[in-house]
Design a protein around this motif. Sequence first.
Motif, PDB file in Angstrom:
ATOM      1  N   PRO A 105       0.852  -1.189   0.000  1.00 19.79           N
ATOM      2  CA  PRO A 105       0.000   0.000   0.000  1.00 19.79           C
ATOM      3  C   PRO A 105       0.886   1.236   0.000  1.00 19.79           C
ATOM      4  CG  PRO A 105       0.235  -0.815   2.218  1.00 19.79           C
ATOM      5  CD  PRO A 105       1.117  -1.681   1.356  1.00 19.79           C
ATOM      6  N   LEU A 106       0.285   2.411   0.050  1.00 15.90           N
ATOM      7  CA  LEU A 106       1.106   3.614   0.171  1.00 15.90           C
ATOM      8  C   LEU A 106       1.792   3.631   1.529  1.00 15.90           C
ATOM      9  CD1 LEU A 106      -1.129   6.332  -1.525  1.00 15.90           C
ATOM     10  CD2 LEU A 106       0.843   5.136  -2.463  1.00 15.90           C
ATOM     11  N   ALA A 107       1.063   3.161   2.556  1.00 18.63           N
ATOM     12  CA  ALA A 107       1.674   3.127   3.887  1.00 18.63           C
ATOM     13  C   ALA A 107       1.095   1.986   4.702  1.00 18.63           C
ATOM     14  CB  ALA A 107       1.417   4.447   4.606  1.00 18.63           C
ATOM     15  N   HIS A 108       1.937   1.400   5.548  1.00 15.70           N
ATOM     16  CA  HIS A 108       1.505   0.364   6.483  1.00 15.70           C
ATOM     17  C   HIS A 108       1.462   0.952   7.889  1.00 15.70           C
ATOM     18  CE1 HIS A 108       1.221  -3.454   4.444  1.00 15.70           C
ATOM     19  NE2 HIS A 108       2.390  -3.335   3.856  1.00 15.70           N
ATOM     20  N   TYR A 109       0.618   0.355   8.745  1.00 18.93           N
ATOM     21  CA  TYR A 109       0.689   0.682  10.166  1.00 18.93           C
ATOM     22  C   TYR A 109       1.764  -0.186  10.802  1.00 18.93           C
ATOM     23  CZ  TYR A 109      -3.653   3.323  10.054  1.00 18.93           C
ATOM     24  OH  TYR A 109      -4.610   4.270   9.792  1.00 18.93           O
ATOM     25  N   ASN A 110       2.508   0.391  11.762  1.00 21.69           N
ATOM     26  CA  ASN A 110       3.446  -0.444  12.504  1.00 21.69           C
ATOM     27  C   ASN A 110       2.794  -0.872  13.811  1.00 21.69           C
ATOM     28  OD1 ASN A 110       3.601   1.700  14.228  1.00 21.69           O
ATOM     29  ND2 ASN A 110       5.706   2.253  13.724  1.00 21.69           N
ATOM     30  N   GLU A 111       3.585  -1.530  14.689  1.00 25.89           N
ATOM     31  CA  GLU A 111       2.998  -2.058  15.923  1.00 25.89           C
ATOM     32  C   GLU A 111       2.552  -0.952  16.871  1.00 25.89           C
ATOM     33  OE1 GLU A 111       6.048  -2.090  14.994  1.00 25.89           O
ATOM     34  OE2 GLU A 111       7.437  -1.761  16.651  1.00 25.89           O
ATOM     35  N   LYS A 112       3.075   0.274  16.670  1.00 25.95           N
ATOM     36  CA  LYS A 112       2.643   1.381  17.537  1.00 25.95           C
ATOM     37  C   LYS A 112       1.478   2.133  16.917  1.00 25.95           C
ATOM     38  CE  LYS A 112       7.415   1.916  18.853  1.00 25.95           C
ATOM     39  NZ  LYS A 112       8.409   2.386  17.867  1.00 25.95           N
ATOM     40  N   ASP A 113       0.883   1.576  15.882  1.00 24.92           N
ATOM     41  CA  ASP A 113      -0.247   2.187  15.181  1.00 24.92           C
ATOM     42  C   ASP A 113       0.141   3.491  14.492  1.00 24.92           C
ATOM     43  OD1 ASP A 113      -1.698   0.087  16.306  1.00 24.92           O
ATOM     44  OD2 ASP A 113      -2.333   1.297  18.017  1.00 24.92           O
ATOM     45  N   GLU A 114       1.429   3.638  14.156  1.00 20.72           N
ATOM     46  CA  GLU A 114       1.863   4.802  13.379  1.00 20.72           C
ATOM     47  C   GLU A 114       2.009   4.361  11.928  1.00 20.72           C
ATOM     48  OE1 GLU A 114       4.922   6.081  16.962  1.00 20.72           O
ATOM     49  OE2 GLU A 114       5.582   4.901  15.237  1.00 20.72           O
ATOM     50  N   LEU A 115       1.820   5.331  11.019  1.00 16.79           N
ATOM     51  CA  LEU A 115       1.962   4.985   9.613  1.00 16.79           C
ATOM     52  C   LEU A 115       3.431   5.010   9.196  1.00 16.79           C
ATOM     53  CD1 LEU A 115      -1.050   6.889   8.049  1.00 16.79           C
ATOM     54  CD2 LEU A 115      -0.695   4.418   8.060  1.00 16.79           C
ATOM     55  N   VAL A 116       3.815   4.014   8.390  1.00 18.26           N
ATOM     56  CA  VAL A 116       5.164   3.940   7.852  1.00 18.26           C
ATOM     57  C   VAL A 116       5.011   3.973   6.334  1.00 18.26           C
ATOM     58  CG1 VAL A 116       7.244   2.541   7.698  1.00 18.26           C
ATOM     59  CG2 VAL A 116       5.862   2.488   9.783  1.00 18.26           C
ATOM     60  N   ALA A 117       5.723   4.885   5.685  1.00 17.82           N
ATOM     61  CA  ALA A 117       5.580   5.027   4.234  1.00 17.82           C
ATOM     62  C   ALA A 117       6.124   3.803   3.518  1.00 17.82           C
ATOM     63  CB  ALA A 117       6.300   6.286   3.768  1.00 17.82           C
ATOM     64  N   TYR A 118       5.364   3.238   2.611  1.00 18.34           N
ATOM     65  CA  TYR A 118       5.858   2.134   1.779  1.00 18.34           C
ATOM     66  C   TYR A 118       5.979   2.602   0.341  1.00 18.34           C
ATOM     67  CZ  TYR A 118       6.967  -1.612   4.899  1.00 18.34           C
ATOM     68  OH  TYR A 118       7.620  -2.380   5.816  1.00 18.34           O
ATOM     69  N   LEU A 119       4.869   2.653  -0.397  1.00 22.77           N
ATOM     70  CA  LEU A 119       4.996   3.178  -1.757  1.00 22.77           C
ATOM     71  C   LEU A 119       4.971   4.711  -1.760  1.00 22.77           C
ATOM     72  CD1 LEU A 119       2.934   0.636  -3.865  1.00 22.77           C
ATOM     73  CD2 LEU A 119       5.406   0.973  -3.851  1.00 22.77           C
ATOM     74  N   ALA A 120       4.625   5.285  -0.620  1.00 22.58           N
ATOM     75  CA  ALA A 120       4.637   6.746  -0.525  1.00 22.58           C
ATOM     76  C   ALA A 120       6.034   7.205  -0.122  1.00 22.58           C
ATOM     77  CB  ALA A 120       3.616   7.217   0.494  1.00 22.58           C
ATOM     78  N   GLU A 121       6.354   8.423  -0.524  1.00 20.71           N
ATOM     79  CA  GLU A 121       7.643   9.002  -0.163  1.00 20.71           C
ATOM     80  C   GLU A 121       7.609   9.419   1.307  1.00 20.71           C
ATOM     81  OE1 GLU A 121      10.255   9.237  -2.288  1.00 20.71           O
ATOM     82  OE2 GLU A 121      11.388   9.904  -0.529  1.00 20.71           O
ATOM     83  N   GLU A 122       6.462   9.972   1.723  1.00 18.80           N
ATOM     84  CA  GLU A 122       6.291  10.407   3.113  1.00 18.80           C
ATOM     85  C   GLU A 122       4.810  10.347   3.448  1.00 18.80           C
ATOM     86  OE1 GLU A 122       7.511  14.492   3.251  1.00 18.80           O
ATOM     87  OE2 GLU A 122       5.830  15.136   2.019  1.00 18.80           O
ATOM     88  N   ILE A 123       4.517  10.410   4.745  1.00 12.73           N
ATOM     89  CA  ILE A 123       3.116  10.395   5.160  1.00 12.73           C
ATOM     90  C   ILE A 123       2.584  11.823   5.102  1.00 12.73           C
ATOM     91  CG2 ILE A 123       1.524   9.820   7.047  1.00 12.73           C
ATOM     92  CD1 ILE A 123       3.013   7.396   5.884  1.00 12.73           C
TER      93      ILE A 123
END
Lengths: 608, 319
Positions: A105-123
């Motif tokens: 996806p553009l971003a995944h959630y991590n274990e702290k429920d924060e977004l981590v950019a994947y296909l996106a450059e930034e959140i």
Amino acid sequence: MQIASSWKRSAALLAAALLLPLLVACGGAAPAAEPTKAAEPTAAAEATMAPEPTAAPAEPTAAPAEPTSDPKSLKILYWQAPTVLNPHVSSGTKDFDAATVILEPLAHYNEKDELVAYLAEEIPTIENGGVAKDGTSVTWKLKKGVKWSDGTDFTADDVIFTWKYASDPKTAATTASNYNIIKDITAVDANTVKITWAAPTPNPYGSYVSFSGMILQKKQFENCIGEKALTDAACQAANLAPIGTNAYMLKEFKPGDTVTYVKNPAYRNADKTAFDNVEIKGGGDAATAGNAVCQTGEADYAWNLQIPKAALEPILAGGKCQPIAGGSFGVERIVVNFANPDAALGKKRSEPSQPHPFLTNPKVRQAINMAIDRQAIVDNLYGPTGVANCNILVVPESVNSKNTKCDRDIEGAKKLMDEAGFPEKDGVRADKDGKPLALYFQTSINSLRQGEQAIVKSNLAELGIAVSLKAVDAGVFFSGDVGIDDTLNKMYVDIQMYTNGPDGTDSAAYLKGWTCEKMNSAENKWNGGNDGRYCNKDYDALFAKYDAEFDIAKRTALAIEANDFLINDNAVIPLVNRRTPNAIINGLVGPTYNTFDSGLWNIDSWHK
Amino acid sequence: MTQYIIRKILVAFPTLLIISVLIFAVLALAPGDPLAQFALNPAIPASTRIRIREQFGLDKPWYVRYYKWSTSMVQGEWGFSFSSKSPVINIVMQRIPQTLQVVGISYLLAILIAIPIGVISAVKQYTIFDQVATFLSFIGGSLPSFFTGLSFMLIFAIHFHWFPIVYSTTLEITNFATLKQAINQMVLPVLVLVVQQTASLTRFMRSSMLDNLPLDYVRTARAKGLNDWTVITRHVVVNSIIPVITLVALGIPGIFAGAIITENLFRVNGLGQLLVTSIQNSDTPVVMALSFIFSILVVIFNVIADIMYGIFDPRVKYN
């Protein structure tokens, strides 16, 4: 071709059948001589016998008991088998997870429920200008230079295509609700997309994040929009073999059994990909999956060990694994029926217009809440897989209220019942007409739940309320089938129990499930989502205020307020925050628990 | 004989038709939803689930769906699986080799083991051998496979580490080591099935032998001065095996039905596992295909058993 080759293989194995009795006989004769050797890693034994002629030294094959000795391969066990790899037509978590290894996806959630950019450059945020202040749009910058595993470029067109694909009603996408909230997407340039929402929203991350946000390749699925998504042969094939951008790509997929992946050579960090082979094997049951990781070390990761404490603890004691648990798999709760489920009412049974004879009394609900021994449920049944819990909204951590408490107080509960006008006589409480209080309590068939039912029954017996238990097959209980009376939606009982939780970091859809508008009834085919038929004008007003609030801090405070309101009114009785663990073999680095995303969200960085 | 076979085949068609209507109706009336997993997920609202049901054609009454299914079935169209979104036939074909390997091999082994034991038990009736064989076959026949399966797993896989718990279906046999691995992983599931099948076959063989042993032709053979070995192998076994052959032939469709519990336990992706997961997921087209194939096989092997009876037993004539 695959089929032909496996036919050949089966013929070869049938021929080998004659060898089998010999082998069985050998296996049977061996115990006296071998037990000490058997426990030792066979790989080590073989290393000393290296010159043995049959073992070709270059071969990476490992003995079945010790495949973990191979640091270049990752074996994952799921007790539900993936059946399709296109997440947008998925029929369960297993499919989303299996797709996560390939797609991003553009971003995944991590274990702290924060977004981590994947296909996106930034959140995108309000601060960096990505999110419009009025909540009408969000602009994502895409990573540059990302390639699909077939070597073509990933662009804004793929993002736009995924929206068109998933939001078309004829596609019948499982993820449709994440995409039909979008009015339009425009490509600002090849690496920037601007999403305009159908209605202003406080949650800018409703689309393209987490497992429902995985992006399909336009080139592969271009002709699959609408009915063709399921009926066209090429699209059916594509659903089983999507082309992706993640660290691994598909090698072979046997629907309902195994998915194998290999390194994606076109991956942006291909040199950092740790495993040559990744395999997800499905089927079986959670207990043997746990054993295969923790006891025999055959596999590296076992998903969702939903096992009662008594069975789980010996498995974990195998010592080869670590359980990883945290966040929330949902809150196990008792839903109280505010409507009267009496069968004598016929078609009006459990309709919102028929108030429950005594559960509508707040003191009775409070007394039931105080009588239940949550700690006993956790200590005896859940063990490490759950914590006693008083809130209905526990994730993300920021909205987990600290204002509630729910310690057992049976004396207080008895006093409340007396005050409510249900005096006790010979251990039984009756209403003013002398009719004894009795509750009908249903849940799904599951040894853990039957254990909980027994504890609740004895707790309430102490209070003077008789409880009759009923257990329904999970496939029926959760089916929502309007033709059946045993679904949780119809709720033709007084109280019922199941697990649920919010689908994302924004709790709006979840909290809406206690508004009057959502009450299940014959009129909405019992599909409103408020199965307890709870209706309180004050809660509706509070929810409306929350729903209209766009400021994050204020929104969080209102979510907590909504939770507290429901708990103080005993609209629902939360029992346990479930933290179902995954088992991870010692030495495997990377897996985390995850509440709002796939457990495999960061599989690109896993290594041994 | 030919006439008999043609008659049998003609009768088979209405039988299959009735079977298919019954299975379809039962499945259609059974509760369940292919997307039940998402029942509580607020991200997948009821409207989405209803739309998907419509796309699958599940909103139509069952007889309309049956008509559609049967007409396309006649044209060789098996429909598509709700959970895999792909043609049923591919999925079924992918599973057949695994089932044939595991269930087929265990059936073969069971026959090879059961017949000699049954013969010896009958000939040496009431000896220690017979008592032990009888005792074991009662145990084997009465222990359910989930119990033997779990016990074998606990003892041989978890305690002794001899065999793996997880059956790998992606294993490619390229050399001796992988062959050994392939055999290794088959031992436990095969053993579970052999225990069960051997038990019942042994009892049949034994009782069939006991029926024949006191007959006049056996006495005649002995009176002619034939030795015991020849009497047993040339006369009694040959006659006693006829009903067992029928039994074996009738059991062959069972191989294709897979071994539901054993396959599930050891994660063998055979037809039995497919059937059970498809039932759980309300994947009607797959369940229909599997039960229909099974029905066809039962009908076919019934005819085959009849024919074999005619061949092996000269007293039976079909006119």
